[in-house]
Scaffold this motif. Structure first.
Motif, PDB file in Angstrom:
ATOM      1  N   ASP A  75       0.756  -1.231  -0.099  1.00 42.51           N
ATOM      2  CA  ASP A  75      -0.091  -0.416   0.235  1.00 42.51           C
ATOM      3  C   ASP A  75       0.949   1.337   0.174  1.00 42.51           C
ATOM      4  O   ASP A  75       0.335   2.284   0.415  1.00 42.51           O
ATOM      5  CB  ASP A  75      -1.304   0.000   1.157  1.00 42.51           C
ATOM      6  N   ALA A  76       2.418   1.136  -0.840  1.00 41.76           N
ATOM      7  CA  ALA A  76       2.787   2.494  -0.769  1.00 41.76           C
ATOM      8  C   ALA A  76       3.259   2.563   0.342  1.00 41.76           C
ATOM      9  O   ALA A  76       4.101   3.873   0.424  1.00 41.76           O
ATOM     10  CB  ALA A  76       2.269   3.154  -1.411  1.00 41.76           C
ATOM     11  N   GLN A  77       2.878   1.681   1.594  1.00 41.18           N
ATOM     12  CA  GLN A  77       3.925   1.933   2.806  1.00 41.18           C
ATOM     13  C   GLN A  77       5.808   2.517   2.790  1.00 41.18           C
ATOM     14  O   GLN A  77       6.069   2.080   1.561  1.00 41.18           O
ATOM     15  CB  GLN A  77       3.681   1.225   4.120  1.00 41.18           C
ATOM     16  N   PRO A  78       5.984   3.419   2.993  1.00 42.40           N
ATOM     17  CA  PRO A  78       7.775   2.923   2.840  1.00 42.40           C
ATOM     18  C   PRO A  78       7.968   2.299   3.702  1.00 42.40           C
ATOM     19  O   PRO A  78       9.584   2.517   2.618  1.00 42.40           O
ATOM     20  CB  PRO A  78       8.346   4.379   4.310  1.00 42.40           C
ATOM     21  N   MET A  79       8.413   1.298   4.709  1.00 40.19           N
ATOM     22  CA  MET A  79       9.060   0.518   4.687  1.00 40.19           C
ATOM     23  C   MET A  79       8.772  -0.115   3.644  1.00 40.19           C
ATOM     24  O   MET A  79       9.603  -1.452   3.212  1.00 40.19           O
ATOM     25  CB  MET A  79       8.258  -0.381   5.713  1.00 40.19           C
ATOM     26  N   ASN A  80       7.449  -0.680   3.285  1.00 44.59           N
ATOM     27  CA  ASN A  80       7.581  -1.651   1.530  1.00 44.59           C
ATOM     28  C   ASN A  80       8.409  -1.096   0.137  1.00 44.59           C
ATOM     29  O   ASN A  80       8.739  -1.647  -0.096  1.00 44.59           O
ATOM     30  CB  ASN A  80       6.397  -1.917   1.170  1.00 44.59           C
ATOM     31  N   VAL A  81       7.997   0.259   0.190  1.00 41.68           N
ATOM     32  CA  VAL A  81       8.315   0.788  -1.028  1.00 41.68           C
ATOM     33  C   VAL A  81       9.939   0.881  -0.700  1.00 41.68           C
ATOM     34  O   VAL A  81      10.946   0.090  -1.977  1.00 41.68           O
ATOM     35  CB  VAL A  81       7.960   2.371  -1.256  1.00 41.68           C
ATOM     36  N   ASP A  82      10.913   1.523   0.258  1.00 41.38           N
ATOM     37  CA  ASP A  82      11.982   1.131   0.000  1.00 41.38           C
ATOM     38  C   ASP A  82      13.285  -0.698   0.163  1.00 41.38           C
ATOM     39  O   ASP A  82      13.172  -0.207  -0.551  1.00 41.38           O
ATOM     40  CB  ASP A  82      12.396   1.520   1.809  1.00 41.38           C
ATOM     41  N   GLY A  83      11.986  -1.675   0.272  1.00 38.77           N
ATOM     42  CA  GLY A  83      12.480  -2.388   0.207  1.00 38.77           C
ATOM     43  C   GLY A  83      12.045  -2.908  -1.082  1.00 38.77           C
ATOM     44  O   GLY A  83      13.332  -3.635  -1.579  1.00 38.77           O
ATOM     45  N   ILE A  84      11.075  -2.855  -1.234  1.00 45.43           N
ATOM     46  CA  ILE A  84      11.038  -3.684  -3.373  1.00 45.43           C
ATOM     47  C   ILE A  84      12.395  -2.389  -4.015  1.00 45.43           C
ATOM     48  O   ILE A  84      12.670  -3.247  -5.110  1.00 45.43           O
ATOM     49  CB  ILE A  84       9.955  -2.932  -3.741  1.00 45.43           C
ATOM     50  N   ALA A  85      12.367  -0.947  -3.917  1.00 49.25           N
ATOM     51  CA  ALA A  85      13.786  -0.185  -4.012  1.00 49.25           C
ATOM     52  C   ALA A  85      15.075  -1.252  -4.211  1.00 49.25           C
ATOM     53  O   ALA A  85      15.209  -1.184  -5.057  1.00 49.25           O
ATOM     54  CB  ALA A  85      13.190   0.976  -4.274  1.00 49.25           C
ATOM     55  N   THR A  86      14.732  -1.820  -2.820  1.00 48.86           N
ATOM     56  CA  THR A  86      16.601  -2.417  -2.699  1.00 48.86           C
ATOM     57  C   THR A  86      16.664  -3.779  -3.536  1.00 48.86           C
ATOM     58  O   THR A  86      17.419  -3.655  -3.997  1.00 48.86           O
ATOM     59  CB  THR A  86      16.617  -3.029  -1.428  1.00 48.86           C
ATOM     60  N   VAL A  87      15.676  -3.620  -3.968  1.00 41.35           N
ATOM     61  CA  VAL A  87      15.128  -5.034  -4.378  1.00 41.35           C
ATOM     62  C   VAL A  87      15.312  -5.259  -5.966  1.00 41.35           C
ATOM     63  O   VAL A  87      16.645  -5.836  -6.879  1.00 41.35           O
ATOM     64  CB  VAL A  87      14.046  -6.019  -4.228  1.00 41.35           C
ATOM     65  N   LEU A  88      15.130  -3.627  -6.528  1.00 41.55           N
ATOM     66  CA  LEU A  88      15.223  -3.424  -8.196  1.00 41.55           C
ATOM     67  C   LEU A  88      17.199  -3.752  -7.677  1.00 41.55           C
ATOM     68  O   LEU A  88      17.167  -3.569  -9.792  1.00 41.55           O
ATOM     69  CB  LEU A  88      13.903  -2.710  -8.043  1.00 41.55           C
ATOM     70  N   LYS A  89      17.130  -2.500  -7.143  1.00 42.16           N
ATOM     71  CA  LYS A  89      18.274  -2.340  -7.217  1.00 42.16           C
ATOM     72  C   LYS A  89      19.190  -3.415  -7.237  1.00 42.16           C
ATOM     73  O   LYS A  89      20.513  -3.115  -7.935  1.00 42.16           O
ATOM     74  CB  LYS A  89      19.027  -0.850  -6.443  1.00 42.16           C
ATOM     75  N   GLU A  90      19.028  -3.950  -6.369  1.00 45.26           N
ATOM     76  CA  GLU A  90      20.300  -5.330  -6.768  1.00 45.26           C
ATOM     77  C   GLU A  90      19.659  -5.582  -8.367  1.00 45.26           C
ATOM     78  O   GLU A  90      21.109  -6.444  -8.643  1.00 45.26           O
ATOM     79  CB  GLU A  90      19.406  -6.156  -5.173  1.00 45.26           C
ATOM     80  N   TYR A  91      19.126  -6.268  -8.160  1.00 46.81           N
ATOM     81  CA  TYR A  91      18.585  -6.561  -9.956  1.00 46.81           C
ATOM     82  C   TYR A  91      19.233  -5.777 -10.824  1.00 46.81           C
ATOM     83  O   TYR A  91      19.813  -6.501 -12.346  1.00 46.81           O
ATOM     84  CB  TYR A  91      17.444  -7.200 -10.180  1.00 46.81           C
ATOM     85  N   GLN A  92      18.582  -4.652 -10.843  1.00 48.26           N
ATOM     86  CA  GLN A  92      19.276  -3.733 -11.741  1.00 48.26           C
ATOM     87  C   GLN A  92      21.170  -3.730 -11.953  1.00 48.26           C
ATOM     88  O   GLN A  92      21.530  -3.334 -13.053  1.00 48.26           O
ATOM     89  CB  GLN A  92      19.090  -2.361 -11.064  1.00 48.26           C
TER      90      GLN A  92
END
Length: 672
Positions: A75-92
């Motif tokens: 639901d666009a919460q900071p904890m979850n948005v920061d979490g998916i950003a970290t994952v995407l950067k890892e694969y990026q």
């Protein structure tokens, strides 16, 4: 990859009150309860592992460009948005590129909601913990039972686009082209520097009013309406077009429509509560409230054709009927509002989107796997591909391959095996034990079947999850009383016999001859007997005759009546709901024998069942035992057949020139 609904199961709540469940390796499990998952149309926890598996699988297949049609976060919460950003950067960092489109969960509201939160984080004791943002009324009142942290606030457009800008919302030097619906490049020539300047949120706004599109479209709208528009305000549109590799255009469409409501305050237009949610609006409202976007899509489609670009458009919302054209039948058969039919686009909407020149589109939102198409007399042709969620039964992602400018190959990759999918099961066991040991009515009502903790794969886990979701929620929410009773009481053998039953014994008489058929008159209204009555005992003989007819019917199809008993009530209504969501993927899980059994049930009912006598909105108990069942379940099985016999949705080819969809999988199953 649609509807990932990423929730960081090892996130940081940044709270001294509650950090989650301490784990043996020093982390904290910030997870929701199993009960919360089993009563939701999406998982909250295990999809964390499914998402990584999908990315690993895509990377191993050589895929380097991944599009997300919205709801990438919980639901666009900071904890979850920061979490998916970290994952995407890892694969990026491995060479993958990601391009996000917004959904109705990201953002939930166009502006920050500082009062949001969740009631059902799981504690180490197996109980529920409320966690809210700091401006929530309970936090303001210093309620000691509530954990307060702004990691659970829901972020609006501005914060999301700032945090996730590198995933499509902002231009990248590596891209050959990038634009928004508002872009204007000097001399019509793309410039990265100009793109950066034009990517600012303040330069990506349009006017929206309660009644329709504002700005340049307002005068015409007001003239048509015959009165002035109201509650007009600026709104962000995060849509963009990008060319990440030569010849490929990705059109990420922001189809969210947040309409100002009665709480809208022009003095405080960024108050989140002043807007209706976007969940039910979709493309129906895009065509009335975001006309600038419609014009831009026309322009992009025309330019793509003229320049020979492979255009892939995606948004969060489907552009046409996603129930394999069964929507009207479902509205007639089930409770009002059942199966979220309010979210189905109108026929005029499909025509309106097709008129833009857009030829095919990938949508999400409904967590469904499916395909549909639309053609009009003007030669427009539009295909809508529904990409399933990673967080439900039928979890999968789609691989899109352009064979040439007019031919698109679509492959559905199902996620059956997910490493670590059961990593959190020990914490659910504590929850299960607590609920079983508690005598509090609220806890007793939340008890769930432990069998889900014995599942051996993600595929089996999501299959079981959907059975429980059906039992705990869908049957009450969607099925009328007497239909629910029948679906939850009859096995496949009894269903086939009842389709053949011809008796004059009434529902009211069932209590006088129990044990023949597991139905009651509990859902019926009391009627007045009429005509010549027969004894309740007659039902036994009539059931015996119906059994003989059912045996012959089964034998004619190469089946055995007794084998139909393997379809338990739990199997049946679970299979029905799984087919709603996964289409032909669900048929594969059923297996050929059960598919054949259902096909027989689909054609077993009388061509013209006797009409149902009603008293008000209830079935009369003076109906013969079989009447309501044969009427209602003839419809149910017709819908079931339609859902399992739609356009190809597993492996298929879209022929845009020939205006047809071809099945590319010889092993696919159908109820046809």
């Amino acid at each position: 990859m649609s509807d990932v609904h990423f929730h960081d199961v090892y996130g940081d709540l940044k709270s001294t009150q509650f950090a989650g469940i301490p784990t043996r390796d020093g982390k904290n499990a910030t997870i929701r309860t199993m009960y919360a998952q089993l009563t939701s149309t999406r998982l909250f926890n295990e999809n964390y592992f499914a998402f990584r598996t999908a990315l690993d699988d895509a990377y191993a297949k050589g895929i380097r460009i991944v599009a997300f049609p919205g709801d990438y976060s919980d639901d666009a919460q900071p904890m979850n948005v920061d979490g998916i950003a970290t994952v995407l950067k890892e694969y990026q960092a491995k060479g993958m590129r990601f391009f996000l489109a917004p959904g109705n969960h990201d953002p939930v509201e166009p502006y920050d909601d500082l009062e949001a939160g969740k009631n059902d984080f799981l504690t180490k004791d197996g109980k529920e913990q409320k966690v809210y943002a700091t401006s929530n009324a309970a936090c303001v009142a210093k309620d000691p039972s509530v954990v307060c942290t702004d990691q659970l606030m829901e972020q609006g457009y501005e914060k999301l686009m700032a945090k996730l800008g590198e995933f499509g919302f902002n231009p990248n030097k590596a891209d050959l082209h990038w634009e928004t619906p508002f872009s204007k490049y000097t001399g019509g020539k793309y410039s990265y520097e100009e793109a950066v300047a034009q990517s600012a949120v303040a330069k990506r706004e349009f006017e929206i009013c309660a009644e329709g599109a504002g700005g340049a479209y307002k005068a015409a709208g007001e003239a048509k309406l015959g009165k002035s528009y109201t509650r007009c305000t600026a709104m962000v549109d995060s849509s963009y077009l990008v060319e990440p590799v030569k010849g490929l255009w990705l059109l990420a469409i922001d189809a969210n429509v947040f309409i100002p409501n009665a709480k809208f305050d022009p003095a405080n237009p960024k108050k989140f509560s002043g807007y209706d949610g976007a969940g039910n609006a979709g493309w129906n409202k895009v065509l009335t409230h975001k006309l600038h976007l419609v014009e831009w899509i026309k322009s992009v489609s025309a330019r793509a054709k003229a320049e020979g670009k492979q255009l892939m458009a995606y948004s969060h919302y489907p552009t046409m009927d996603f129930y394999a054209n069964q929507t009207e039948a479902m509205k007639a058969a089930f409770k009002p509002g059942a199966f979220q039919t309010a979210r189905v686009p109108d026929a005029a909407t499909a025509a309106g989107v097709a008129a833009t020149g857009l030829r095919w589109h990938v949508g999400g939102h409904m967590h469904f796997n499916g395909t549909n198409d639309f053609a009009d007399a003007n030669g427009n042709y539009l295909v809508n591909v529904q990409s399933p969620s990673l967080a439900v039964y039928g979890a999968a992602y789609k691989i899109i391959t352009y064979k040439d400018l007019d031919t698109v190959d679509v492959q559905t990759v199902a996620l059956k095996s997910v490493p670590r999918f059961n990593e959190l099961f020990p914490y659910y066991q504590v929850e299960y034990d607590y609920l079983r040991g508690s005598v509090l009515p609220a806890d007793v009502a939340k008890r769930w079947e432990r069998g889900i903790l014995d599942t051996r794969s993600y595929g089996e886990f999501t299959h079981t999850y959907f059975g429980e979701l059906s039992r705990l929620r869908f049957m009450d929410e969607y099925w009328p009383c007497e239909m629910k009773e029948a679906a939850m009481a009859l096995d496949g053998r009894q269903m086939l016999i009842l389709s053949q039953l011809d008796t004059r014994v009434t529902l009211a008489q069932l209590k006088d001859n129990p044990g023949v058929v597991p139905l009651t008159a509990n859902c019926a209204a009391t009627g007045t007997p009429s005509g010549t009555a027969v004894a309740a005992a007659q039902l036994t003989a009539d059931w015996r005759e119906a059994t003989v007819r059912a045996e012959l019917l089964a034998a004619s199809a190469g089946l055995k009546l007794d084998d139909f008993a393997k379809i338990t009530p739990y199997n049946f209504y679970g299979d029905f709901h799984r087919t709603v969501y996964a289409g032909e993927l669900a048929l594969r899980d059923m297996g050929q024998e059960r598919v054949n059994q259902y096909k027989l049930l689909m054609r077993a009912f009388p061509a013209n069942p006797a009409p149902v006598v009603r008293i008000g909105d209830k079935v009369s108990d003076q109906n013969a035992v079989q009447v309501a069942y044969q009427n209602q379940f003839k419809q149910v099985f017709a819908i079931f057949k339609g859902l399992g016999s739609g356009k190809p949705s597993d492996r298929f080819t879209i022929d845009l020139k020939g205006k047809k969809i071809g099945n590319a999988d010889s092993a696919s199953m159908s109820f046809n």
